[in-house]
Structure formats: C-alpha cells, structure tokens
Scaffold this motif. Sequence first.
Motif, PDB file in Angstrom:
ATOM      1  N   ASP A 114      -4.062   5.238  -0.197  1.00 64.49           N
ATOM      2  CA  ASP A 114      -4.245   4.979  -1.627  1.00 64.49           C
ATOM      3  C   ASP A 114      -3.223   5.751  -2.454  1.00 64.49           C
ATOM      4  O   ASP A 114      -2.372   6.473  -1.918  1.00 64.49           O
ATOM      5  CB  ASP A 114      -5.686   5.272  -2.063  1.00 64.49           C
ATOM      6  CG  ASP A 114      -6.047   6.749  -2.068  1.00 64.49           C
ATOM      7  OD1 ASP A 114      -5.146   7.620  -2.141  1.00 64.49           O
ATOM      8  OD2 ASP A 114      -7.258   7.045  -2.020  1.00 64.49           O
ATOM      9  N   ASN A 135       0.863  -1.187   0.000  1.00 65.42           N
ATOM     10  CA  ASN A 135       0.000   0.000   0.000  1.00 65.42           C
ATOM     11  C   ASN A 135       0.895   1.231   0.000  1.00 65.42           C
ATOM     12  O   ASN A 135       2.114   1.139   0.114  1.00 65.42           O
ATOM     13  CB  ASN A 135      -0.963  -0.002   1.204  1.00 65.42           C
ATOM     14  CG  ASN A 135      -0.230  -0.102   2.524  1.00 65.42           C
ATOM     15  OD1 ASN A 135       0.639   0.706   2.828  1.00 65.42           O
ATOM     16  ND2 ASN A 135      -0.569  -1.109   3.316  1.00 65.42           N
ATOM     17  N   ASP A 142     -13.402   5.168 -13.495  1.00 67.12           N
ATOM     18  CA  ASP A 142     -13.861   6.370 -12.831  1.00 67.12           C
ATOM     19  C   ASP A 142     -13.172   7.588 -13.464  1.00 67.12           C
ATOM     20  O   ASP A 142     -11.965   7.762 -13.346  1.00 67.12           O
ATOM     21  CB  ASP A 142     -13.529   6.276 -11.336  1.00 67.12           C
ATOM     22  CG  ASP A 142     -14.028   7.465 -10.530  1.00 67.12           C
ATOM     23  OD1 ASP A 142     -14.046   8.592 -11.076  1.00 67.12           O
ATOM     24  OD2 ASP A 142     -14.396   7.268  -9.360  1.00 67.12           O
ATOM     25  N   ASP A 195      -0.526   1.812  -7.732  1.00 67.41           N
ATOM     26  CA  ASP A 195      -1.952   1.515  -7.865  1.00 67.41           C
ATOM     27  C   ASP A 195      -2.740   2.700  -7.307  1.00 67.41           C
ATOM     28  O   ASP A 195      -2.254   3.437  -6.447  1.00 67.41           O
ATOM     29  CB  ASP A 195      -2.271   0.231  -7.078  1.00 67.41           C
ATOM     30  CG  ASP A 195      -3.679  -0.287  -7.319  1.00 67.41           C
ATOM     31  OD1 ASP A 195      -4.300   0.093  -8.328  1.00 67.41           O
ATOM     32  OD2 ASP A 195      -4.166  -1.073  -6.492  1.00 67.41           O
ATOM     33  N   ILE A 196      -3.964   2.873  -7.781  1.00 65.24           N
ATOM     34  CA  ILE A 196      -4.797   3.962  -7.271  1.00 65.24           C
ATOM     35  C   ILE A 196      -5.523   3.546  -6.000  1.00 65.24           C
ATOM     36  O   ILE A 196      -5.425   4.199  -4.972  1.00 65.24           O
ATOM     37  CB  ILE A 196      -5.814   4.445  -8.333  1.00 65.24           C
ATOM     38  CG1 ILE A 196      -5.082   5.153  -9.473  1.00 65.24           C
ATOM     39  CG2 ILE A 196      -6.840   5.393  -7.693  1.00 65.24           C
ATOM     40  CD1 ILE A 196      -5.989   5.671 -10.578  1.00 65.24           C
ATOM     41  N   ARG A 197      -6.228   2.442  -6.058  1.00 65.63           N
ATOM     42  CA  ARG A 197      -7.094   2.048  -4.934  1.00 65.63           C
ATOM     43  C   ARG A 197      -6.407   0.997  -4.070  1.00 65.63           C
ATOM     44  O   ARG A 197      -6.183  -0.128  -4.503  1.00 65.63           O
ATOM     45  CB  ARG A 197      -8.405   1.494  -5.475  1.00 65.63           C
ATOM     46  CG  ARG A 197      -9.113   2.491  -6.375  1.00 65.63           C
ATOM     47  CD  ARG A 197     -10.506   2.759  -5.920  1.00 65.63           C
ATOM     48  NE  ARG A 197     -11.034   3.927  -6.598  1.00 65.63           N
ATOM     49  CZ  ARG A 197     -12.083   3.914  -7.380  1.00 65.63           C
ATOM     50  NH1 ARG A 197     -12.726   2.787  -7.591  1.00 65.63           N
ATOM     51  NH2 ARG A 197     -12.513   5.015  -7.934  1.00 65.63           N
ATOM     52  N   SER A 233      -4.048   1.207 -12.975  1.00 61.81           N
ATOM     53  CA  SER A 233      -5.410   1.055 -12.496  1.00 61.81           C
ATOM     54  C   SER A 233      -6.291   0.413 -13.551  1.00 61.81           C
ATOM     55  O   SER A 233      -6.045   0.531 -14.748  1.00 61.81           O
ATOM     56  CB  SER A 233      -6.001   2.411 -12.121  1.00 61.81           C
ATOM     57  OG  SER A 233      -7.292   2.231 -11.582  1.00 61.81           O
ATOM     58  N   ASP A 249     -10.980   9.737 -11.129  1.00 64.69           N
ATOM     59  CA  ASP A 249      -9.663   9.156 -10.842  1.00 64.69           C
ATOM     60  C   ASP A 249      -8.721   9.354 -12.027  1.00 64.69           C
ATOM     61  O   ASP A 249      -7.552   9.712 -11.856  1.00 64.69           O
ATOM     62  CB  ASP A 249      -9.772   7.659 -10.535  1.00 64.69           C
ATOM     63  CG  ASP A 249     -10.238   7.373  -9.121  1.00 64.69           C
ATOM     64  OD1 ASP A 249     -10.312   8.316  -8.303  1.00 64.69           O
ATOM     65  OD2 ASP A 249     -10.538   6.197  -8.841  1.00 64.69           O
ATOM     66  N   THR A 308      -9.462   1.253 -13.194  1.00 59.04           N
ATOM     67  CA  THR A 308     -10.603   2.128 -12.957  1.00 59.04           C
ATOM     68  C   THR A 308     -11.190   2.698 -14.245  1.00 59.04           C
ATOM     69  O   THR A 308     -10.468   2.962 -15.200  1.00 59.04           O
ATOM     70  CB  THR A 308     -10.235   3.296 -12.009  1.00 59.04           C
ATOM     71  OG1 THR A 308     -11.434   3.994 -11.670  1.00 59.04           O
ATOM     72  CG2 THR A 308      -9.274   4.275 -12.649  1.00 59.04           C
TER      73      THR A 308
END
Length: 129
Positions: A67, A36, A96, A60-62, A92, A99, A94
């Motif tokens: 994060d 993380n 979104d 990584d984003i999430r 990612s 993001d 994602t």
Amino acid sequence: MEFNFLLIEDNVIDQLVTTQLLKKNFDLTEIIIANNGKEGMQWLHDHEIGLDDPLIILLDIRMPEMDGFEFLSEYEKLPDTFKRKTQIFMLSSTLDSEDIQRAENNTYVQRLLGKPFPVKEFKKIIFHD
C-alpha cells in the motif's frame, strides 16, 4: 518545466481518469502507471539513475501487495540525491482520520489529494507552491 509522472494506483478507472486529466492539463504524452506500491518501487529502482526531469509520484493509499504507506517506508531507503528530484502526492477517497493524519505527517508527502483527482487544485500547487 518538464515533469515525469508516476501514477501508483490499483483501480483501473482511477488510472484512466487521472491519466487523461494529466495528459490534457499538462500536455503530456506519457504517464507511467504502476498497479501497486511494489510495481512503483520496482520502477523507481529501475530508473533512479538517469532520471533527468523531476518526478511527480501520485500515490494511492489503499492497494494490494504494497500500500501507499508501505511504499513510503521503502522510498525512505532511496538515495537522497534521487529523492530531491521527486515529489509525492497521495491520492485517496478515504475518510479514515488515521490515514489522513499519517499522510499529512509523512516527511515525503507534499499533500493528500482527494479522488477524483483534483487537477485544477494540483496545477495550482505545482506551479505556485
């Protein structure tokens, strides 16, 4: 040119896949893995002095605990001399748009890459950008 790689990723499968792709395509024996952003930031603090080769951070984003965007906020506080030796690529899956926009607008992010890790595209970026 030699690079150090720091992969900041909480998903074990993504860690394994990305690590194998990097080792195979960049002829590496070691990739540093943090689970993380908090672990990644700790590694940077532990190694900010004495890092000779350029560092590429795959972020990584999430993630839990810290994060990718929280990591970037902390990264901003590091000395400029250290930041000049590093490049950050966000990873990612994602969709979104917020993001994606945040990653693309961040001063420290070279590029947002999709998952699974697009190693051929990444090699072109590293050696031709």
